[in-house]
Design an enzyme around this catalytic site. Sequence first.
Site, PDB file in Angstrom:
ATOM      1  N   HIS A   1      95.711 -35.112 -21.482  1.00  0.00           N
ATOM      2  CA  HIS A   1      94.863 -34.560 -20.870  1.00  0.00           C
ATOM      3  C   HIS A   1      92.677 -34.651 -21.913  1.00  0.00           C
ATOM      4  CE1 HIS A   1      97.389 -33.581 -17.960  1.00  0.00           C
ATOM      5  NE2 HIS A   1      97.573 -33.157 -18.880  1.00  0.00           N
TER       6      HIS A   1
ATOM      7  N   PHE B   1      90.193 -34.799 -20.983  1.00  0.00           N
ATOM      8  CA  PHE B   1      89.065 -34.167 -20.653  1.00  0.00           C
ATOM      9  C   PHE B   1      89.491 -32.557 -20.518  1.00  0.00           C
ATOM     10  CE2 PHE B   1      86.068 -32.258 -18.937  1.00  0.00           C
ATOM     11  CZ  PHE B   1      86.164 -31.578 -17.559  1.00  0.00           C
ATOM     12  N   TRP B   2      90.668 -32.611 -20.471  1.00  0.00           N
ATOM     13  CA  TRP B   2      90.865 -31.420 -20.532  1.00  0.00           C
ATOM     14  C   TRP B   2      90.774 -30.380 -21.663  1.00  0.00           C
ATOM     15  CZ3 TRP B   2      89.401 -27.701 -17.080  1.00  0.00           C
ATOM     16  CH2 TRP B   2      89.087 -27.910 -16.060  1.00  0.00           C
TER      17      TRP B   2
ATOM     18  N   LEU C   1      87.655 -31.217  -4.876  1.00  0.00           N
ATOM     19  CA  LEU C   1      86.753 -32.545  -5.809  1.00  0.00           C
ATOM     20  C   LEU C   1      87.681 -33.758  -5.157  1.00  0.00           C
ATOM     21  CD1 LEU C   1      86.251 -33.873  -8.422  1.00  0.00           C
ATOM     22  CD2 LEU C   1      87.970 -33.010  -9.127  1.00  0.00           C
ATOM     23  N   CYS C   2      86.814 -34.888  -5.079  1.00  0.00           N
ATOM     24  CA  CYS C   2      86.971 -36.068  -4.019  1.00  0.00           C
ATOM     25  C   CYS C   2      86.660 -36.638  -4.746  1.00  0.00           C
ATOM     26  CB  CYS C   2      87.207 -35.838  -2.636  1.00  0.00           C
ATOM     27  SG  CYS C   2      87.625 -37.028  -2.145  1.00  0.00           S
ATOM     28  N   VAL C   3      86.938 -37.487  -4.992  1.00  0.00           N
ATOM     29  CA  VAL C   3      86.374 -39.010  -5.407  1.00  0.00           C
ATOM     30  C   VAL C   3      87.148 -39.835  -4.859  1.00  0.00           C
ATOM     31  CG1 VAL C   3      86.235 -40.786  -7.045  1.00  0.00           C
ATOM     32  CG2 VAL C   3      86.180 -38.477  -7.871  1.00  0.00           C
TER      33      VAL C   3
ATOM     34  N   LYS D   1      87.179 -44.396 -12.642  1.00  0.00           N
ATOM     35  CA  LYS D   1      86.575 -44.268 -13.336  1.00  0.00           C
ATOM     36  C   LYS D   1      86.086 -42.774 -14.325  1.00  0.00           C
ATOM     37  CE  LYS D   1      84.296 -47.970 -10.532  1.00  0.00           C
ATOM     38  NZ  LYS D   1      84.196 -48.678 -10.990  1.00  0.00           N
TER      39      LYS D   1
ATOM     40  N   ALA E   1      86.205 -37.476 -11.966  1.00  0.00           N
ATOM     41  CA  ALA E   1      86.639 -36.597 -11.688  1.00  0.00           C
ATOM     42  C   ALA E   1      85.385 -35.058 -12.923  1.00  0.00           C
ATOM     43  CB  ALA E   1      87.325 -36.579 -12.082  1.00  0.00           C
TER      44      ALA E   1
ATOM     45  N   LEU F   1      93.653 -19.678  -1.897  1.00  0.00           N
ATOM     46  CA  LEU F   1      92.607 -20.474  -2.058  1.00  0.00           C
ATOM     47  C   LEU F   1      93.249 -21.370  -0.206  1.00  0.00           C
ATOM     48  CD1 LEU F   1      91.716 -21.478  -5.502  1.00  0.00           C
ATOM     49  CD2 LEU F   1      90.992 -19.613  -4.070  1.00  0.00           C
TER      50      LEU F   1
END
Length: 389
Positions: free
Chosen positions: A3, A5-6, A139-141, A148, A151, A388
């Site tokens: 991951h 990014f995370w 969160l929407c791309v 790309k 996110a 949520l």
Amino acid sequence: MRHKFWETQPVGQFEDTGDTSLPEGPIEPPTPLSEVKQEPYNLPNLYEWITCDIDPEETCAEVCNLLNHNYVEDDKNMFRFAYSKEFLRWALRPPGYCKSWHIGVRVKSSKKLVSFIAGVPARIRVRDNVVAMAEINFLCVHKKLRSKRLAPVMIKEVTRRVHLENIWQAAYTAGVVLPTPISSCLYWHRSLNPKKLIDIGFSRLGAGMTMSRTIKLYKLPDSTSTPGFRKMELHDVPAVTRLLRSYLNQFEVAPDFDEIDVEHSFLPKENVVDSYVVESPESHKITDFCSFYSLPSSILGNQKYSILKAAHSFYNVATETPLRQLMNDVLIVAKQKDYDEFNALDVMQNVTFFEELKFVPLDGNLHYYLYNYRLKNALKPMELGLVLV
Ligand SMILES: COc1cccc(CC(=N)NC(=O)c2cccnc2OC2CCNCC2)c1
């Protein structure tokens, strides 16, 4: 699984799981506000940041359309969530909301909205600590801009803007496993309109079942059964707040609702949120509360139907009425309002009524996450008191 990014973020990392030497609580301390990055993160050249004001019809419609064409689909790509404008205005503008947390990315030349992420403030209790958090959602791309690495920059930008408001924790959900879930929930659903669900291929006729037998199996009474069951009204806010606060105390993670929050989150709003109370005919006390929100889905590629009308269980508190009787009344009301199905997660005490009320588990998980807050052990869904939208 990598991951990229995370692994750079202050979240529980997979390799830390089980390391009881790590303390429970914030992972990183707050940064002095003067040290928080003052300017937005860089975007690829063709794109620019836009703060989306969802009040005006035009920009609300833009966000709504982006989501309705590019947001979450089920695993079989048969359905896509179709949030309404009214729902987004409700979900994104709770008391104390920050306009700057409604973040879009648009193409500089065409001004076309191609990505969105949102945060709203919430007070969430984690065990004995009430923590000021941002609930991150939507969160929407755009489908054409996937892979790309947009996110991560959306997430970094909303984190930066949340930090500027001196908030250092967040809560979010995802259908995928990221580092590291605080709880992994199953979703269940109850057919209300089995004929439509079978026609669109969502459900299948059970073995040895005919359509008429199936319709009969899911049939509900025309009216509710609990004496004193009625729609929630403004004057019920204090009693409902007391009921909710007392009930949610039993869970390890739950919202810390006050009356202002309750008025916003639960006062009935047509096609957005519905709430009911049981007012004892003798004492006129409010003894029970139940609520659901409205989240339709587009049905992708079906000639006959275009929308699946789904109700989603929100918060339910039963102190006198048996929970399964209260929830049966909720199903009856949802059917009266022409919902096709009723969704619920296995959080709180929901599992206690699933079987008897003919819910079936779907093959999907919803994972819950906290940002910059470590829990030593993951929670069982029944220890979780947070829903949520
Ligand atoms: C039936 O139409 C669907 C359209 C898109 C996705 C899914 C499957 C799915 N992913 N469902 C859920 O995430 C889900 C299932 C039960 C209750 N709440 C849920 O999601 C809520 C809460 C999280 N934010 C989205 C709405 C179904």
